[in-house]
Structure formats: C-alpha cells, structure tokens
Design a protein around this motif. Structure first.
Motif, PDB file in Angstrom:
ATOM      1  N   ALA A   1       0.838  -1.199   0.000  1.00 14.59           N
ATOM      2  CA  ALA A   1       0.000   0.000   0.000  1.00 14.59           C
ATOM      3  C   ALA A   1       0.877   1.255   0.000  1.00 14.59           C
ATOM      4  O   ALA A   1       0.619   2.212  -0.742  1.00 14.59           O
ATOM      5  N   HIS A   2       1.918   1.235   0.814  1.00 12.10           N
ATOM      6  CA  HIS A   2       2.850   2.379   0.871  1.00 12.10           C
ATOM      7  C   HIS A   2       3.576   2.541  -0.465  1.00 12.10           C
ATOM      8  O   HIS A   2       3.710   3.661  -0.979  1.00 12.10           O
ATOM      9  N   ALA A   3       4.025   1.437  -1.049  1.00  8.35           N
ATOM     10  CA  ALA A   3       4.733   1.502  -2.330  1.00  8.35           C
ATOM     11  C   ALA A   3       3.818   2.034  -3.433  1.00  8.35           C
ATOM     12  O   ALA A   3       4.249   2.833  -4.271  1.00  8.35           O
ATOM     13  N   LEU A   4       2.559   1.607  -3.441  1.00  9.15           N
ATOM     14  CA  LEU A   4       1.609   2.113  -4.438  1.00  9.15           C
ATOM     15  C   LEU A   4       1.413   3.615  -4.271  1.00  9.15           C
ATOM     16  O   LEU A   4       1.354   4.351  -5.265  1.00  9.15           O
ATOM     17  N   LYS A   5       1.310   4.059  -3.030  1.00  5.52           N
ATOM     18  CA  LYS A   5       1.143   5.489  -2.752  1.00  5.52           C
ATOM     19  C   LYS A   5       2.312   6.285  -3.324  1.00  5.52           C
ATOM     20  O   LYS A   5       2.124   7.310  -3.969  1.00  5.52           O
ATOM     21  N   LEU A   6       3.534   5.789  -3.101  1.00  3.20           N
ATOM     22  CA  LEU A   6       4.717   6.488  -3.595  1.00  3.20           C
ATOM     23  C   LEU A   6       4.820   6.422  -5.110  1.00  3.20           C
ATOM     24  O   LEU A   6       5.042   7.434  -5.770  1.00  3.20           O
ATOM     25  N   GLN A   7       4.685   5.228  -5.657  1.00  2.00           N
ATOM     26  CA  GLN A   7       4.895   5.024  -7.092  1.00  2.00           C
ATOM     27  C   GLN A   7       3.877   5.777  -7.941  1.00  2.00           C
ATOM     28  O   GLN A   7       4.220   6.335  -8.968  1.00  2.00           O
ATOM     29  N   PHE A   8       2.617   5.771  -7.503  1.00  2.00           N
ATOM     30  CA  PHE A   8       1.554   6.339  -8.327  1.00  2.00           C
ATOM     31  C   PHE A   8       1.006   7.642  -7.755  1.00  2.00           C
ATOM     32  O   PHE A   8      -0.050   8.110  -8.161  1.00  2.00           O
ATOM     33  N   GLN A   9       1.757   8.241  -6.819  1.00  2.00           N
ATOM     34  CA  GLN A   9       1.462   9.560  -6.273  1.00  2.00           C
ATOM     35  C   GLN A   9       0.023   9.671  -5.776  1.00  2.00           C
ATOM     36  O   GLN A   9      -0.700  10.595  -6.106  1.00  2.00           O
ATOM     37  N   LEU A  10      -0.364   8.693  -4.953  1.00  2.00           N
ATOM     38  CA  LEU A  10      -1.703   8.672  -4.383  1.00  2.00           C
ATOM     39  C   LEU A  10      -1.768   9.587  -3.161  1.00  2.00           C
ATOM     40  O   LEU A  10      -0.746   9.881  -2.545  1.00  2.00           O
ATOM     41  N   PRO A  11      -2.970  10.013  -2.788  1.00  2.00           N
ATOM     42  CA  PRO A  11      -3.112  10.827  -1.574  1.00  2.00           C
ATOM     43  C   PRO A  11      -2.600  10.072  -0.345  1.00  2.00           C
ATOM     44  O   PRO A  11      -2.567   8.833  -0.337  1.00  2.00           O
ATOM     45  N   PRO A  12      -2.254  10.785   0.697  1.00  2.00           N
ATOM     46  CA  PRO A  12      -1.661  10.161   1.887  1.00  2.00           C
ATOM     47  C   PRO A  12      -2.505   9.051   2.527  1.00  2.00           C
ATOM     48  O   PRO A  12      -1.960   8.116   3.088  1.00  2.00           O
ATOM     49  N   ASP A  13      -3.822   9.124   2.444  1.00  2.00           N
ATOM     50  CA  ASP A  13      -4.678   8.121   3.089  1.00  2.00           C
ATOM     51  C   ASP A  13      -5.169   7.038   2.130  1.00  2.00           C
ATOM     52  O   ASP A  13      -6.121   6.315   2.428  1.00  2.00           O
ATOM     53  N   ARG A  14      -4.524   6.901   1.011  1.00  2.00           N
ATOM     54  CA  ARG A  14      -4.942   5.930   0.012  1.00  2.00           C
ATOM     55  C   ARG A  14      -3.800   4.997  -0.319  1.00  2.00           C
ATOM     56  O   ARG A  14      -2.660   5.358  -0.129  1.00  2.00           O
ATOM     57  N   PRO A  15      -4.007   3.784  -0.794  1.00  2.00           N
ATOM     58  CA  PRO A  15      -5.317   3.185  -1.046  1.00  2.00           C
ATOM     59  C   PRO A  15      -5.960   2.714   0.253  1.00  2.00           C
ATOM     60  O   PRO A  15      -5.273   2.356   1.210  1.00  2.00           O
ATOM     61  N   THR A  16      -7.297   2.716   0.252  1.00  2.00           N
ATOM     62  CA  THR A  16      -8.033   2.169   1.387  1.00  2.00           C
ATOM     63  C   THR A  16      -7.925   0.641   1.334  1.00  2.00           C
ATOM     64  O   THR A  16      -7.465   0.072   0.335  1.00  2.00           O
ATOM     65  N   ASP A  17      -8.383  -0.024   2.374  1.00  2.00           N
ATOM     66  CA  ASP A  17      -8.367  -1.490   2.371  1.00  2.00           C
ATOM     67  C   ASP A  17      -9.178  -2.051   1.209  1.00  2.00           C
ATOM     68  O   ASP A  17      -8.751  -2.992   0.544  1.00  2.00           O
TER      69      ASP A  17
ATOM     70  N   VAL B   1      -8.495   3.740  -7.503  1.00  2.00           N
ATOM     71  CA  VAL B   1      -8.211   4.860  -6.589  1.00  2.00           C
ATOM     72  C   VAL B   1      -8.423   6.159  -7.371  1.00  2.00           C
ATOM     73  O   VAL B   1      -7.556   6.602  -8.100  1.00  2.00           O
ATOM     74  N   ARG B   2      -9.599   6.718  -7.205  1.00  2.00           N
ATOM     75  CA  ARG B   2      -9.930   7.961  -7.908  1.00  2.00           C
ATOM     76  C   ARG B   2      -9.734   9.134  -6.947  1.00  2.00           C
ATOM     77  O   ARG B   2     -10.172   9.087  -5.806  1.00  2.00           O
ATOM     78  N   PHE B   3      -9.073  10.161  -7.444  1.00  2.00           N
ATOM     79  CA  PHE B   3      -8.801  11.332  -6.603  1.00  2.00           C
ATOM     80  C   PHE B   3      -8.445  12.503  -7.494  1.00  2.00           C
ATOM     81  O   PHE B   3      -8.159  12.340  -8.680  1.00  2.00           O
ATOM     82  N   GLU B   4      -8.488  13.674  -6.903  1.00  2.00           N
ATOM     83  CA  GLU B   4      -8.060  14.886  -7.590  1.00  2.00           C
ATOM     84  C   GLU B   4      -6.863  15.450  -6.850  1.00  2.00           C
ATOM     85  O   GLU B   4      -6.736  15.290  -5.645  1.00  2.00           O
ATOM     86  N   GLY B   5      -5.999  16.106  -7.564  1.00  2.00           N
ATOM     87  CA  GLY B   5      -4.827  16.707  -6.951  1.00  2.00           C
ATOM     88  C   GLY B   5      -3.573  15.921  -7.282  1.00  2.00           C
ATOM     89  O   GLY B   5      -3.615  14.929  -8.012  1.00  2.00           O
ATOM     90  N   HIS B   6      -2.457  16.375  -6.748  1.00  2.00           N
ATOM     91  CA  HIS B   6      -1.170  15.746  -7.008  1.00  2.00           C
ATOM     92  C   HIS B   6      -0.379  15.647  -5.714  1.00  2.00           C
ATOM     93  O   HIS B   6      -0.366  16.584  -4.925  1.00  2.00           O
ATOM     94  N   TRP B   7       0.256  14.527  -5.517  1.00  2.00           N
ATOM     95  CA  TRP B   7       1.148  14.311  -4.384  1.00  2.00           C
ATOM     96  C   TRP B   7       2.458  13.827  -4.955  1.00  2.00           C
ATOM     97  O   TRP B   7       2.482  13.047  -5.898  1.00  2.00           O
ATOM     98  N   ARG B   8       3.547  14.245  -4.383  1.00  2.00           N
ATOM     99  CA  ARG B   8       4.857  13.831  -4.888  1.00  2.00           C
ATOM    100  C   ARG B   8       5.643  13.169  -3.763  1.00  2.00           C
ATOM    101  O   ARG B   8       5.757  13.691  -2.668  1.00  2.00           O
ATOM    102  N   TYR B   9       6.143  11.988  -4.082  1.00  2.00           N
ATOM    103  CA  TYR B   9       6.995  11.239  -3.166  1.00  2.00           C
ATOM    104  C   TYR B   9       8.206  10.790  -3.966  1.00  2.00           C
ATOM    105  O   TYR B   9       8.140  10.652  -5.172  1.00  2.00           O
ATOM    106  N   ASP B  10       9.309  10.506  -3.313  1.00  2.00           N
ATOM    107  CA  ASP B  10      10.517  10.052  -3.996  1.00  2.00           C
ATOM    108  C   ASP B  10      11.015   8.753  -3.375  1.00  2.00           C
ATOM    109  O   ASP B  10      10.721   8.446  -2.228  1.00  2.00           O
TER     110      ASP B  10
END
Length: 96
Positions: free
Chosen positions: A14-30, A64-73
């Motif tokens: 879940a953490h790797a998906l958030k970083l790789q695909f720039q998901l919001p901090p609380d995503r993906p949900t279970d 995982v549908r969302f609006e906005g952009h998050w950047r992680y490295d």
C-alpha cells in the motif's frame, strides 16, 4: 529495525503504491487495495506474466480515484512486483 521493516507485506505494498503512483496520503483504502490485488492477480492469470508499470498504473487508477497531485521520492518499480509476490505467498492470511 526501521519502521518499514515492521509493516506487513500488505502495508508495504500500500505504501509503495502510494509512492509510485502519487496517491493521496490516506490511500489506497483497504477496499481499494483488495480490488487492486484482485485485478493484478487476474491479469497475471489471464496473461501468464507479471504486470508492467503501465499496467499497474491502469489498475491502480481504476480503483483509486482522486483529484490533486502528491509527490513522493525513492521507490524502484521492481519493489511492487516483489511485494506482490510476497502477498501472493501469504494470500490466505490477507483476505478480509
């Protein structure tokens, strides 16, 4: 031992998906993660191979549908397939 070492394979994915695909901090949900895992597994069975980064992206953004952009490295795409392999080995214990 780092904080990441203490996470389950599911939590690391879940953490790797958030970083790789720039998901919001609380995503993906279970529920979103369950749907992603199912689609990735269906893809592997249907095509007889691992999903590419592009195919992972399509699956993730379908669920995982969302609006906005998050950047992680700091993530190598190979981490996703390695974590998915671990999850497949532990699949029985991860089903909710």
């Amino acid at each position: 031992m780092s904080a990441m070492d203490k996470l389950s394979a599911r939590e690391r994915l879940a953490h790797a998906l958030k970083l790789q695909f720039q998901l919001p901090p609380d995503r993906p949900t279970d529920n979103e993660l369950d749907a992603i895992l199912q689609d990735v597994d269906d893809f592997r069975v249907r095509h007889g191979r691992k999903a590419t980064e592009h195919e992972w992206a399509k699956i993730v953004h379908r669920h995982v549908r969302f609006e906005g952009h998050w950047r992680y490295d700091g993530l190598d795409f190979q981490d996703l397939n390695a974590l998915f392999a671990i999850i497949q080995m532990q699949a029985q214990g991860m089903k909710r």
